[in-house]
Motif scaffolding. Structure first.
Motif, mmCIF file in Angstrom:
data_model
loop_
_atom_site.group_PDB
_atom_site.id
_atom_site.type_symbol
_atom_site.label_atom_id
_atom_site.label_comp_id
_atom_site.label_asym_id
_atom_site.label_seq_id
_atom_site.Cartn_x
_atom_site.Cartn_y
_atom_site.Cartn_z
ATOM 1 N N ARG A 216 -25.307 -9.274 -32.217
ATOM 2 C CA ARG A 216 -24.974 -8.663 -30.924
ATOM 3 C C ARG A 216 -24.873 -7.147 -31.042
ATOM 4 O O ARG A 216 -25.286 -6.419 -30.136
ATOM 5 C CB ARG A 216 -23.696 -9.264 -30.340
ATOM 6 N N ASP A 217 -24.343 -6.636 -32.156
ATOM 7 C CA ASP A 217 -24.302 -5.177 -32.344
ATOM 8 C C ASP A 217 -25.705 -4.605 -32.434
ATOM 9 O O ASP A 217 -25.993 -3.536 -31.881
ATOM 10 C CB ASP A 217 -23.540 -4.833 -33.624
ATOM 11 N N CYS A 218 -26.583 -5.292 -33.141
ATOM 12 C CA CYS A 218 -27.968 -4.849 -33.282
ATOM 13 C C CYS A 218 -28.628 -4.736 -31.906
ATOM 14 O O CYS A 218 -29.271 -3.730 -31.585
ATOM 15 C CB CYS A 218 -28.723 -5.833 -34.171
ATOM 16 N N ALA A 219 -28.467 -5.756 -31.082
ATOM 17 C CA ALA A 219 -29.092 -5.774 -29.761
ATOM 18 C C ALA A 219 -28.490 -4.714 -28.840
ATOM 19 O O ALA A 219 -29.218 -4.000 -28.129
ATOM 20 C CB ALA A 219 -28.938 -7.161 -29.134
ATOM 21 N N ARG A 220 -27.174 -4.590 -28.839
ATOM 22 C CA ARG A 220 -26.527 -3.621 -27.949
ATOM 23 C C ARG A 220 -26.865 -2.189 -28.355
ATOM 24 O O ARG A 220 -27.031 -1.312 -27.497
ATOM 25 C CB ARG A 220 -25.014 -3.828 -27.933
ATOM 26 N N LEU A 221 -26.972 -1.946 -29.661
ATOM 27 C CA LEU A 221 -27.344 -0.600 -30.097
ATOM 28 C C LEU A 221 -28.791 -0.294 -29.721
ATOM 29 O O LEU A 221 -29.110 0.826 -29.295
ATOM 30 C CB LEU A 221 -27.135 -0.452 -31.603
ATOM 31 N N LEU A 222 -29.669 -1.286 -29.853
ATOM 32 C CA LEU A 222 -31.055 -1.074 -29.439
ATOM 33 C C LEU A 222 -31.126 -0.765 -27.950
ATOM 34 O O LEU A 222 -31.877 0.127 -27.523
ATOM 35 C CB LEU A 222 -31.887 -2.315 -29.786
ATOM 36 N N ASP A 223 -30.343 -1.470 -27.139
ATOM 37 C CA ASP A 223 -30.274 -1.166 -25.705
ATOM 38 C C ASP A 223 -29.850 0.279 -25.463
ATOM 39 O O ASP A 223 -30.328 0.938 -24.538
ATOM 40 C CB ASP A 223 -29.278 -2.100 -25.008
ATOM 41 N N ALA A 224 -28.947 0.771 -26.299
ATOM 42 C CA ALA A 224 -28.369 2.098 -26.084
ATOM 43 C C ALA A 224 -29.302 3.236 -26.474
ATOM 44 O O ALA A 224 -29.201 4.332 -25.905
ATOM 45 C CB ALA A 224 -27.050 2.224 -26.856
ATOM 46 N N VAL A 225 -30.201 3.012 -27.441
ATOM 47 C CA VAL A 225 -30.949 4.152 -27.990
ATOM 48 C C VAL A 225 -32.465 4.052 -27.890
ATOM 49 O O VAL A 225 -33.163 5.006 -28.249
ATOM 50 C CB VAL A 225 -30.555 4.417 -29.468
ATOM 51 N N TYR A 226 -33.012 2.925 -27.417
ATOM 52 C CA TYR A 226 -34.473 2.834 -27.393
ATOM 53 C C TYR A 226 -35.040 3.764 -26.322
ATOM 54 O O TYR A 226 -34.359 4.174 -25.388
ATOM 55 C CB TYR A 226 -34.935 1.393 -27.165
ATOM 56 N N GLY A 227 -36.338 4.054 -26.458
ATOM 57 C CA GLY A 227 -37.038 4.827 -25.434
ATOM 58 C C GLY A 227 -37.675 6.084 -25.975
ATOM 59 O O GLY A 227 -37.268 6.628 -27.000
ATOM 60 N N ALA A 228 -38.690 6.547 -25.262
ATOM 61 C CA ALA A 228 -39.465 7.714 -25.678
ATOM 62 C C ALA A 228 -38.864 8.995 -25.113
ATOM 63 O O ALA A 228 -38.124 8.991 -24.133
ATOM 64 C CB ALA A 228 -40.911 7.568 -25.210
ATOM 65 N N GLU A 229 -39.221 10.093 -25.763
ATOM 66 C CA GLU A 229 -38.892 11.430 -25.307
ATOM 67 C C GLU A 229 -40.197 12.169 -24.989
ATOM 68 O O GLU A 229 -41.273 11.787 -25.490
ATOM 69 C CB GLU A 229 -38.127 12.190 -26.400
ATOM 70 N N PRO A 230 -40.147 13.215 -24.158
ATOM 71 C CA PRO A 230 -41.371 13.966 -23.855
ATOM 72 C C PRO A 230 -42.062 14.433 -25.133
ATOM 73 O O PRO A 230 -41.426 14.976 -26.036
ATOM 74 C CB PRO A 230 -40.851 15.152 -23.030
ATOM 75 N N GLY A 231 -43.360 14.184 -25.206
ATOM 76 C CA GLY A 231 -44.122 14.562 -26.378
ATOM 77 C C GLY A 231 -44.284 13.469 -27.399
ATOM 78 O O GLY A 231 -45.076 13.602 -28.344
ATOM 79 N N ASP A 232 -43.553 12.351 -27.256
ATOM 80 C CA ASP A 232 -43.711 11.240 -28.189
ATOM 81 C C ASP A 232 -45.102 10.628 -28.039
ATOM 82 O O ASP A 232 -45.704 10.640 -26.961
ATOM 83 C CB ASP A 232 -42.649 10.162 -27.929
ATOM 84 N N ARG A 233 -45.605 10.075 -29.124
ATOM 85 C CA ARG A 233 -46.967 9.541 -29.149
ATOM 86 C C ARG A 233 -47.084 8.189 -28.458
ATOM 87 O O ARG A 233 -48.157 7.809 -27.995
ATOM 88 C CB ARG A 233 -47.437 9.444 -30.604
ATOM 89 N N TYR A 234 -45.979 7.441 -28.399
ATOM 90 C CA TYR A 234 -46.038 6.072 -27.875
ATOM 91 C C TYR A 234 -45.101 5.919 -26.690
ATOM 92 O O TYR A 234 -44.034 6.529 -26.633
ATOM 93 C CB TYR A 234 -45.646 5.069 -28.955
ATOM 94 N N LEU A 235 -45.492 5.084 -25.760
ATOM 95 C CA LEU A 235 -44.658 4.735 -24.617
ATOM 96 C C LEU A 235 -44.751 3.226 -24.432
ATOM 97 O O LEU A 235 -45.730 2.709 -23.894
ATOM 98 C CB LEU A 235 -45.120 5.457 -23.351
ATOM 99 N N LEU A 236 -43.731 2.510 -24.920
ATOM 100 C CA LEU A 236 -43.716 1.054 -24.805
ATOM 101 C C LEU A 236 -43.132 0.642 -23.461
ATOM 102 O O LEU A 236 -42.292 1.348 -22.896
ATOM 103 C CB LEU A 236 -42.869 0.444 -25.922
ATOM 104 N N PRO A 237 -43.537 -0.501 -22.936
ATOM 105 C CA PRO A 237 -42.902 -0.996 -21.711
ATOM 106 C C PRO A 237 -41.442 -1.327 -21.965
ATOM 107 O O PRO A 237 -41.072 -1.758 -23.061
ATOM 108 C CB PRO A 237 -43.707 -2.257 -21.393
ATOM 109 N N ASP A 238 -40.611 -1.109 -20.962
ATOM 110 C CA ASP A 238 -39.211 -1.492 -21.089
ATOM 111 C C ASP A 238 -39.100 -3.013 -21.219
ATOM 112 O O ASP A 238 -39.938 -3.749 -20.688
ATOM 113 C CB ASP A 238 -38.420 -1.041 -19.858
ATOM 114 N N PRO A 239 -38.077 -3.494 -21.902
ATOM 115 C CA PRO A 239 -37.879 -4.947 -21.966
ATOM 116 C C PRO A 239 -37.594 -5.508 -20.582
ATOM 117 O O PRO A 239 -37.084 -4.808 -19.701
ATOM 118 C CB PRO A 239 -36.668 -5.088 -22.896
ATOM 119 N N ARG A 240 -37.911 -6.783 -20.400
ATOM 120 C CA ARG A 240 -37.725 -7.381 -19.072
ATOM 121 C C ARG A 240 -36.258 -7.543 -18.715
ATOM 122 O O ARG A 240 -35.909 -7.644 -17.532
ATOM 123 C CB ARG A 240 -38.453 -8.733 -18.988
ATOM 124 N N ARG A 241 -35.404 -7.570 -19.727
ATOM 125 C CA ARG A 241 -33.958 -7.573 -19.500
ATOM 126 C C ARG A 241 -33.312 -6.989 -20.750
ATOM 127 O O ARG A 241 -33.964 -6.850 -21.785
ATOM 128 C CB ARG A 241 -33.440 -8.987 -19.236
#
Length: 477
Positions: A216-241
């Protein structure tokens, strides 16, 4: 807050206590400081002094006030010296600014208490740099805590911290998680920003995240910090939930393949690791999943040759950049013997060698993508043995040479590098115990952007084969 009480909570539990006003953040930080001070003399897992006060962080983040530490490699915080596990950087170079992920850790509320040890420039499956000495495994002080995130893993396993930063270029989150009995997720390439210093660290092999004690800590931390910043090479789709919801929901019926043959083509696999995978396969089958023995078809020799090129070119570039900026001279007084050998090999590579390696990486990725069209999950050991004795992975051994050193690392870590090469996610879970009482890591991998699949399945396995009751010999409280 008593130190033993502090040590009994994961990051989610501590955050809840703080949010509900049952304990003040300052009390938690005092307990964490006492815990770190208690285990550091035995584990040698931190570098530099513990901070007098945590670094600035958002009190209202999802982990507001939860103690944390950052690994001494790649990610950095403004004003905090970085050593990268190397004498080449002397006492450390203060960094001018936060990396993007560090800013996200602060926004999540994580209270950084100090810096954790890494092997020199991260190229080791054990954390025993000449610069700061070996990190010892809290389950057995004669054994390695794994690498390259061994300092973080040792502290989280000993319950001095509930969570710590880690990164992974060939297994460096999952290997120490396996050795120390933790949850170690390597996310999909691009899920976590690596900016602004990098676009694709280590030719795309390098990934940032953390080690935790609970899914649960692993999942909640991933929720808190995932995502791209301007200039990043990759843009993944957001999770469905939210990933945390996947943990609560668990997994759907899955097609699961397992293998106990190393992907690298190197190394004998300890029978205890083989047995652990087979027992987990049986458990998964009893839970309603379809489980068969199968593996992707890859050219192991070509894979190793390409991975060797990626690592040695990275080490050559890193050493030369650091030397140029600091005006330092790389040599046996400032670098370990195998780092010198790898850097020398990397300097002799041609541009064509990098393109050849990229072709192999592409073929490997296509093979795994086709495999994950047929199967949802691949189950393997995390490493070829539960852990390694300190000294076995001695990066200062004078007679190994560059390829000898590479082969020694991946004879132990024969199951992890495929996920770095393909960019696909993989997670290590502490699902078994050796006859010696050591944790045995079992790895689950999946196709691109399938962290939700892994976290749901990991949560089911945590419920079916719980590990929270296990305690290493060196445990806070």
């Amino acid at each position: 807050m008593r130190v033993d009480e502090y040590a009994s909570y994961d990051a989610t539990g501590l955050a809840d206590l703080i949010r509900q006003g049952q304990v003040k953040p300052e009390e938690v930080h005092a307990a964490a400081g006492a815990a770190l001070d208690a285990v550091q003399p035995r584990l040698n897992a931190m570098v530099g002094a513990r901070f007098d006060a945590p670094l600035d962080h958002a009190d209202d983040g999802p982990f507001g006030g939860v103690p944390f530490a950052i690994k001494d490699l790649v990610l950095h915080a403004a004003g905090v010296p970085q050593r990268a596990g190397s004498r080449l950087l002397g006492g450390g170079v203060p960094m001018p600014a936060d990396t993007y992920l560090m800013a996200r850790f602060r926004a999540a509320g994580l209270a950084t208490m100090g810096v954790t040890a890494t092997p020199e420039l991260g190229f080791n499956a054990s954390t025993e740099p000449v610069a700061t000495g070996p990190v010892r495994n809290p389950w057995d002080l004669t054994r390695s805590a794994g690498g390259s995130s061994g300092g973080s893993a040792a502290l989280v396993a000993a319950r001095a911290l509930p969570v710590a930063h880690a990164n992974d270029g060939g297994g460096s989150i999952r290997i120490p998680a396996g050795c120390c009995g933790l949850v170690g997720l390597k996310p999909t390439r691009g899920r976590i920003t690596v900016g602004p210093d990098y676009a694709d660290p280590l030719l795309g092999l390098g990934i940032e995240f953390a080690v935790t004690r609970t899914v649960r800590d692993c999942a909640r931390l991933l929720d808190a910090v995932y995502g791209a910043e301007p200039g990043d090479r990759y843009l993944l789709p957001d999770p469905r939930r939210p990933f945390a919801d996947e943990v609560k929901a668990g997994s759907r019926p899955l097609r699961i393949a397992f293998t106990t043959t190393p992907m690298s083509g190197h190394g004998e696999v300890d029978l205890q690791c083989v047995d652990a995978v087979r027992r987990v396969a049986g458990q998964l089958e009893s839970m309603g999943h379809t489980v068969v023995e199968a593996a992707p078809a890859i050219d192991s020799d070509a894979f190793d040759d390409a991975n060797f090129i990626a690592w040695t070119s990275f080490l050559a570039d890193s050493v030369d950049q650091i030397a140029a900026v600091l005006g330092a001279t790389p040599g046996p007084d400032t670098l370990e013997a195998t780092t010198l050998a790898c850097a020398e090999h990397g300097r002799d590579l041609r541009a064509q060698d990098l393109h050849a390696a990229d072709r192999v990486f592409n073929m490997t990725t296509r093979s795994f993508a086709a495999f994950f069209g047929e199967y949802d999950v691949l189950l393997t050991p995390t490493t070829c043995a539960p852990n390694a004795p300190l000294g076995h992975l001695d990066a200062n051994a004078p007679d190994l040479g560059a390829r000898g050193w590479y082969d020694r690392i991946f004879t132990f870590a024969g199951f992890t590098a495929w996920a770095n090469v393909t960019g696909m996610p993989a997670i290590s879970l502490p699902l078994a115990t050796s006859a010696e009482g050591w944790p045995i890591g079992v790895q689950l991998g999946a196709g691109q952007a399938q962290e939700a699949t892994l976290l749901g399945l990991a949560a089911d396995l945590e419920r079916a084969l719980p590990w929270a009751h296990r305690r290493p010999a060196v445990t806070v409280g």
